[in-house]
Design an enzyme around this catalytic site. Structure first.
Site, PDB file in Angstrom:
ATOM      1  N   LYS A   1     -74.188 -10.645  46.444  1.00  0.00           N
ATOM      2  CA  LYS A   1     -72.677 -10.417  46.570  1.00  0.00           C
ATOM      3  C   LYS A   1     -72.243 -10.381  45.283  1.00  0.00           C
ATOM      4  O   LYS A   1     -72.115 -10.937  44.128  1.00  0.00           O
ATOM      5  CB  LYS A   1     -72.274 -11.867  47.005  1.00  0.00           C
ATOM      6  CG  LYS A   1     -70.648 -11.884  47.187  1.00  0.00           C
ATOM      7  CD  LYS A   1     -70.215 -13.292  47.784  1.00  0.00           C
ATOM      8  CE  LYS A   1     -68.777 -13.508  47.818  1.00  0.00           C
ATOM      9  NZ  LYS A   1     -67.974 -13.039  46.808  1.00  0.00           N
TER      10      LYS A   1
ATOM     11  N   ASP B   1     -62.347 -22.710  43.553  1.00  0.00           N
ATOM     12  CA  ASP B   1     -63.297 -23.115  44.672  1.00  0.00           C
ATOM     13  C   ASP B   1     -63.071 -24.494  45.014  1.00  0.00           C
ATOM     14  O   ASP B   1     -63.022 -24.920  46.079  1.00  0.00           O
ATOM     15  CB  ASP B   1     -64.776 -22.923  44.617  1.00  0.00           C
ATOM     16  CG  ASP B   1     -65.242 -21.334  44.842  1.00  0.00           C
ATOM     17  OD1 ASP B   1     -64.110 -20.722  45.333  1.00  0.00           O
ATOM     18  OD2 ASP B   1     -66.197 -20.801  44.430  1.00  0.00           O
TER      19      ASP B   1
ATOM     20  N   LYS C   1     -76.391 -11.834  56.476  1.00  0.00           N
ATOM     21  CA  LYS C   1     -75.740 -11.228  57.772  1.00  0.00           C
ATOM     22  C   LYS C   1     -76.698 -11.106  58.742  1.00  0.00           C
ATOM     23  O   LYS C   1     -77.804 -10.807  58.761  1.00  0.00           O
ATOM     24  CB  LYS C   1     -75.137  -9.880  57.489  1.00  0.00           C
ATOM     25  CG  LYS C   1     -74.370  -9.663  56.142  1.00  0.00           C
ATOM     26  CD  LYS C   1     -73.939  -8.258  55.826  1.00  0.00           C
ATOM     27  CE  LYS C   1     -72.931  -8.512  54.742  1.00  0.00           C
ATOM     28  NZ  LYS C   1     -72.768  -7.104  53.926  1.00  0.00           N
TER      29      LYS C   1
ATOM     30  N   LEU D   1     -65.337 -13.157  53.328  1.00  0.00           N
ATOM     31  CA  LEU D   1     -66.624 -14.139  53.839  1.00  0.00           C
ATOM     32  C   LEU D   1     -66.261 -15.403  53.668  1.00  0.00           C
ATOM     33  O   LEU D   1     -65.603 -15.852  52.833  1.00  0.00           O
ATOM     34  CB  LEU D   1     -67.596 -13.569  52.804  1.00  0.00           C
ATOM     35  CG  LEU D   1     -68.216 -12.159  53.073  1.00  0.00           C
ATOM     36  CD1 LEU D   1     -69.428 -11.987  52.004  1.00  0.00           C
ATOM     37  CD2 LEU D   1     -69.101 -12.124  54.528  1.00  0.00           C
TER      38      LEU D   1
ATOM     39  N   CYS E   1     -80.134 -16.526  -0.414  1.00  0.00           N
ATOM     40  CA  CYS E   1     -79.137 -17.629  -0.158  1.00  0.00           C
ATOM     41  C   CYS E   1     -79.643 -18.745   0.785  1.00  0.00           C
ATOM     42  O   CYS E   1     -79.633 -19.937   0.324  1.00  0.00           O
ATOM     43  CB  CYS E   1     -77.828 -17.100   0.329  1.00  0.00           C
ATOM     44  SG  CYS E   1     -76.855 -18.231   1.075  1.00  0.00           S
TER      45      CYS E   1
HETATM   46  S1  IVH Z   1     -69.642  -8.128  53.355  1.00  0.00           S
HETATM   47  C1  IVH Z   1     -67.097  -8.162  57.153  1.00  0.00           C
HETATM   48  N1  IVH Z   1     -71.327  -7.816  51.669  1.00  0.00           N
HETATM   49  O1  IVH Z   1     -67.168 -10.389  48.582  1.00  0.00           O
HETATM   50  C2  IVH Z   1     -67.907  -8.322  56.048  1.00  0.00           C
HETATM   51  N2  IVH Z   1     -69.028  -8.478  50.853  1.00  0.00           N
HETATM   52  O2  IVH Z   1     -65.886 -12.911  49.074  1.00  0.00           O
HETATM   53  C3  IVH Z   1     -67.300  -8.286  54.791  1.00  0.00           C
HETATM   54  N3  IVH Z   1     -68.720  -8.725  48.670  1.00  0.00           N
HETATM   55  O3  IVH Z   1     -64.756  -9.059  50.325  1.00  0.00           O
HETATM   56  C4  IVH Z   1     -67.861  -8.446  53.359  1.00  0.00           C
HETATM   57  N4  IVH Z   1     -70.804  -8.183  47.936  1.00  0.00           N
HETATM   58  O4  IVH Z   1     -65.374  -7.727  48.488  1.00  0.00           O
HETATM   59  C5  IVH Z   1     -69.943  -8.298  51.998  1.00  0.00           C
HETATM   60  N5  IVH Z   1     -73.002  -7.529  49.905  1.00  0.00           N
HETATM   61  C6  IVH Z   1     -71.621  -8.036  50.336  1.00  0.00           C
HETATM   62  C7  IVH Z   1     -70.885  -8.059  49.163  1.00  0.00           C
HETATM   63  C8  IVH Z   1     -69.438  -8.447  49.584  1.00  0.00           C
HETATM   64  C9  IVH Z   1     -69.646  -8.379  47.577  1.00  0.00           C
HETATM   65  C10 IVH Z   1     -67.302  -9.188  48.308  1.00  0.00           C
HETATM   66  C11 IVH Z   1     -66.359  -8.232  49.174  1.00  0.00           C
HETATM   67  C12 IVH Z   1     -65.708  -9.358  50.142  1.00  0.00           C
HETATM   68  C13 IVH Z   1     -65.993 -10.649  49.284  1.00  0.00           C
HETATM   69  C14 IVH Z   1     -65.834 -11.951  50.020  1.00  0.00           C
END
Ligand code: IVH
Length: 688
Positions: free
Chosen positions: A125, A47, A302, A92, A442
Site C-alpha cells: 500500500k 487513526d 484483495k 480501503l 580534538c
Molecule cells: S486499492 C477499489 N491498492 O490507499 C480499490 N489502494 O487508503 C481501491 N493505495 O485510495 C484501492 N496502494 O490511494 C489499492 N496497492 C494498492 C494501494 C492503494 C496505495 C491507496 C489508494 C487508496 C488508499 C486507501
C-alpha cells in the site's frame, strides 16, 4: 486548533460532547491535509482518533452525526474537483492485526455465501496520492486526482514528470490506469533540493509533497515523481481487459500496455490461495519496508477473482473485497526541544535533535540525527517547532521537516556553534559537515579508544581509562604513539606491572594487523570499517593509498566525487602519523588473494567494470554483491564510478529511455557501455 501528536488522542469517549469535538478535530485535520497541504496531526494520531469515533458511532448509531467524516471517501475533506470519474475511485477499509484480517475474511465469506475460491493478491500500500491516468490510443491524455471519489481535479500538468506513466505507450491502448503517485526517497531528496534552490520550503514528507505537487499548476520548476498502478478500468467503452480478468490479470494487462504496476515494485504482487498465506506475504512485505525505496503505510489484500469481487460488492467508502493491513506508523509529529552538538572521533561536529518523547515503530524516540548545519538551514528548523520524525526498523530516527504552520511565536532558529563544542577551538567550515579545526586531535580519546577496539587494532585491555591516562601523561598524542609506548609507560597508565606487560604484548601483536584495520584506525572521515576494507583491498598497500588522487580513489565502490578529495586531503594531513606507524613496524599491506596478478584468468582479467541500474535478461535480479563476485570470477574487479580507466559500464536501458548519469559519463570518457544481456554473454562461462 491544537496539535494532538504529542498529547495522545483519547481511545474512548465518554459523551456526545466529546464525540462532537473529536469529529470536529477529524474534520479540521483532513481539511488542512487536503486543502492547505500540511498535517495537523500525524497518521497514528489520526487513526486512533478515527477508531475512537467509529467505536462511539457503532455504540450510538442514533446519535451519529449525519455528515460524520468516517462515512466518506477521504473523510469528506478532499477538494472535489470538476472532472467526473469514469467509475468511483474508492478508499480501503483498514485492519491492524492478524485477527482483524481473519475477521475481514469471515465477512467476505458471509457476503459470498462460500469460501473465497479465487485466491487473494497481496501488494504494497504505497503512501502517496491516488490518481486516474487516462490513455487514449496509447497517449496519456489526462491525470485526475481522487478528489471525493466521484469527481477529481485535473492534474495533467504533471504529465511527463511521472516515472512509470509514459506519455506515449508502445501500443495504441485506450484505458484508465488507477494507482498511486509518490516521490521515492531519492526523488524526494532531489525535489527538496530543487525547492531549496527556488527559495521554496522543503516538503514535510513525501506524501505531503505529492499532494502539493499534483495541486500546484504554476511552479517555475518540475519535480519527478513515480507511479505504480493498482487497478484499471475501461475508458470510452473501448475493450481493454481480458474477459473476466481478476486483479492480477488486470495488472498484467496494464503492464503489457507499458504502465508500471505494483507487481513492478520491489515488494511485488503476490497471488496466494488462502488468507493464512496472505498473512505470510503481509509479514514478508512489512519486513521489506525499511529497505524499500519509497514509503508504504500498509499492505493491501484483495480477492483476486472478478466474479467474487462483483458478488462481494462495494460500500459507500470502500470495496468489500479488498482491505488494507495498516503497518505501524514510521512517521510521527513531535516537538523539537533542543539541539546539541558533539565532536565525533573524526573531528566532525554532529548535531543531535532532542525531541518530546514519541512512540515510533515499537520504541520511544527522544533523539534524532540532524546531519549538518547546511541541512538544518535548508530545513529552516526552529527550536519549538513541531517536526515530522521518521524511523523504520533499525534506521536511526531522522527529523524530516518542520510543520511551519504550527510554529509557535517564540520559536528560534536552531543555533549553530561558533566554536568547537569539545575543545572550544575554531571550526573548519569548508565542507557541508563542519569539523573541529584540530581534526582528529580534538577528539583524541574517543579516536584512540575506537582504534584499539576489537575489530580494528584489537589491543585487548586498552579501555578509555588507560587511554585517558596515556593522553594526560603526554605519552600519546596520536594513534601511532601507541606503538612506541614502553612497558614502563603502560605500567604507569594502567597502575600495574602485570597489566603493563600484557598491554605491551597486545600492542606488539597489533603491529601485525592488516592494512584495512590500520587505515581504519587513522580516523579519516567517511572511512569506517567496511570502507577501510574496500580501500585496502583495492590499493593493497599504504604506499598506493598515499599515491592515489581523487580520481583514482573513485575506483573504490562507494567513494564518489564528494568523498574522494576529503580522503585524499586527510591522508596527506596524516602523513606524519603514517610515517611514524611505518617507522614503528606496523603492517602496511593487505593480504590480497584477489590481487590482479593472482586473480582468476578470464575475459575481464585486469579490467575494471562499473555496474549501474537494475539488471535484466540472464542477470535479472542480480544485486551488487552478486555482480561483484561475477566480475571477480571473470578476472576483473568492480569499480565505483566511471572514469577513463573503466573498461566497461554495464547498464540496463532506463524506463524512460533517458541514459543514466553513469551512462552519460561513460560516453564522455569513451567507455564502452554494455547491456546486461551483452555482458552476460561476455562472461557466460562464469555465470554459475
Ligand atoms: S486499492 C477499489 N491498492 O490507499 C480499490 N489502494 O487508503 C481501491 N493505495 O485510495 C484501492 N496502494 O490511494 C489499492 N496497492 C494498492 C494501494 C492503494 C496505495 C491507496 C489508494 C487508496 C488508499 C486507501
Amino acid at each position: 486548533m491544537t496539535n494532538v501528536s504529542a498529547v495522545e488522542a483519547p481511545f474512548s469517549m465518554s459523551g456526545r460532547a466529546e464525540y462532537e469535538a473529536a469529529v470536529q478535530r477529524l474534520r479540521d485535520a483532513s481539511r488542512t491535509y487536503y486543502g492547505a497541504g500540511y498535517s495537523l496531526m500525524d497518521d497514528a494520531a489520526y487513526d486512533r482518533l478515527r477508531l475512537a469515533v467509529l467505536d462511539w458511532e457503532a455504540e450510538h448509531p442514533d446519535e451519529t452525526a449525519p455528515d460524520s467524516p468516517t462515512g466518506r471517501v477521504a473523510d469528506g475533506a478532499a477538494p472535489a474537483g470538476d472532472v467526473a470519474h469514469t467509475a468511483r475511485l474508492l478508499s480501503l477499509d483498514n485492519v491492524f492485526t492478524p485477527e482483524q484480517l481473519t475477521a475481514w475474511g469471515a465477512s467476505l465469506r458471509r457476503r459470498l455465501g462460500h469460501e473465497p475460491a479465487g485466491g487473494f493478491t497481496v501488494e504494497p500500500k504505497m503512501d502517496g496520492a491516488a490518481v486516474a491516468a487516462r490513455y487514449r490510443d496509447g497517449r496519456l491524455t489526462q491525470i485526475i486526482t481522487r478528489g471525493d471519489g466521484t469527481h477529481g481535479e485535473d492534474a495533467s500538468h504533471v504529465i511527463g514528470t511521472v516515472v512509470g506513466l509514459p506519455e506515449q505507450l508502445p501500443v495504441p491502448a485506450t484505458f484508465e490506469a488507477r494507482g498511486e503517485v509518490l516521490f521515492t526517497q531519492e526523488q524526494f531528496e532531489a525535489a527538496n533540493e530543487t525547492r531549496a534552490a527556488h527559495g521554496a520550503g522543503v516538503f514535510a514528507n513525501p506524501r505531503n509533497g505529492t499532494a502539493g505537487t499534483l495541486r500546484a499548476k504554476d511552479r517555475p520548476y518540475r519535480l519527478a515523481m513515480t507511479f505504480w498502478a493498482y487497478g484499471a478500468v475501461e475508458l470510452d467503452g473501448v475493450p481493454f481487459l481480458p474477459a473476466g480478468a481478476g486483479h492480477a490479470e488486470t495488472l498484467a494487462a496494464v503492464a503489457r500496455a507499458g504502465v508500471r504496476t505494483t507487481a513492478d515494485t520491489p515488494a511485488g504482487l503476490h497471488t496466494v490461495a488462502t488468507l493464512d498465506e496472505a498473512q505470510e506475504k503481509v509479514d514478508a512485505i512489512a519486513a521489506l519496508r525499511a529497505s524499500l525505496p519509497f514509503g508504504i503505510d500498509g499492505v493491501v489484500v484483495k480477492a483476486d477473482s472478478a466474479t467474487e469481487q462483483a458478488t462481494a460488492g462495494f460500500g459507500t467508502r470502500f470495496p468489500y473485497w479488498a482491505v488494507a493491513y495498516k503497518l505501524p506508523a514510521v512517521e510521527r509529529q513531535t516537538v523539537l526541544q533542543d539541539v546539541f552538538w558533539e565532536v565525533g572521533r573524526t573531528g566532525v561536529l554532529a548535531p543531535t535533535a532532542v525531541l518530546a518523547p514519541v512512540e515510533l515503530d515499537g520504541s520511544t524516540v527522544t533523539r534524532a540525527t540532524l546531519h549538518n548545519p547546511a541541512d538544518i538551514l535548508r530545513r529552516d528548523l526552529h527550536i519549538g517547532d513541531t517536526v515530522t520524525v521518521y524511523k523504520a526498523g533499525d534506521i536511526i530516527p531522522r527529523v524530516q521537516a518542520a510543520v511551519v504552520e504550527l510554529r509557535p511565536q517564540d520559536a528560534v532558529p536552531v543555533p549553530l556553534p561558533h566554536e568547537c563544542p569539545h575543545c572550544g577551538g575554531g571550526i573548519d567550515k569548508s565542507q557541508e559537515r563542519w569539523r573541529c579545526a584540530k581534526g582528529t586531535a580534538c577528539a583524541l580519546a574517543p579516536l584512540i579508544e575506537y582504534a584499539a577496539g576489537r575489530d580494528i587494532l584489537d589491543i585487548d585491555g586498552l579501555g578509555r581509562k588507560y587511554v585517558d591516562a596515556l593522553i594526560a601523561s603526554g605519552d600519546v598524542g596520536d594513534v601511532a604513539d601507541l606503538f612506541t609506548l614502553t612497558e614502563e609507560q603502560l605500567t604507569a597508565a594502567s597502575g600495574s606491572a602485570k597489566r603493563g606487560a600484557r598491554l605491551a604484548e597486545q600492542i606488539r601483536l597489533a603491529k601485525t594487523r592488516p592494512l584495512s584495520r590500520v587505515f581504519c584506525a587513522l580516523g579519516v572521515p567517511g572511512t569506517g570499517r567496511s570502507m577501510s576494507r574496500r580501500i585496502a583491498a583495492h590499493f593493497g598497500t599504504m604506499e598506493a593509498i598515499r599515491a592515489a588522487d581523487a580520481d583514482t580513489l573513485q575506483d573504490v565502490e562507494g567513494i564518489g566525487p564528494e568523498k574522494a578529495p576529503v580522503v585524499v586531503e586527510q591522508v596527506a594531513v596524516l602523513a606524519p602519523v603514517i610515517d611514524k606507524l611505518i617507522a614503528a613496524g606496523v603492517t602496511m599491506t593487505e593480504p590480497r588473494p584477489e590481487r590482479a596478478e593472482d586473480a582468476a584468468e578470464g575475459p575481464l582479467s585486469g579490467k575494471t567494470v562499473v555496474v549501474t541500474g537494475k539488471m535484466t535478461g540472464p542477470l535479472d535480479g542480480w544485486g551488487r554483491s552478486e555482480m561483484g563476485a561475477l566480475i571477480e570470477r571473470a578476472g576483473g574487479r568492480m569499480g565505483g564510478s566511471v572514469n577513463s580507466r573503466t573498461a566497461f559500464l554495464v547498464a540496463a536501458p532506463t524506463a524512460g529511455g533517458k541514459p543514466s548519469s553513469k551512462a552519460v559519463k561513460a560516453q564522455e570518457a569513451g567507455v564502452e557501455v554494455l547491456t546486461p544481456e551483452d555482458f552476460a554473454a561476455l562472461v557466460a562461462d562464469h555465470l554459475e
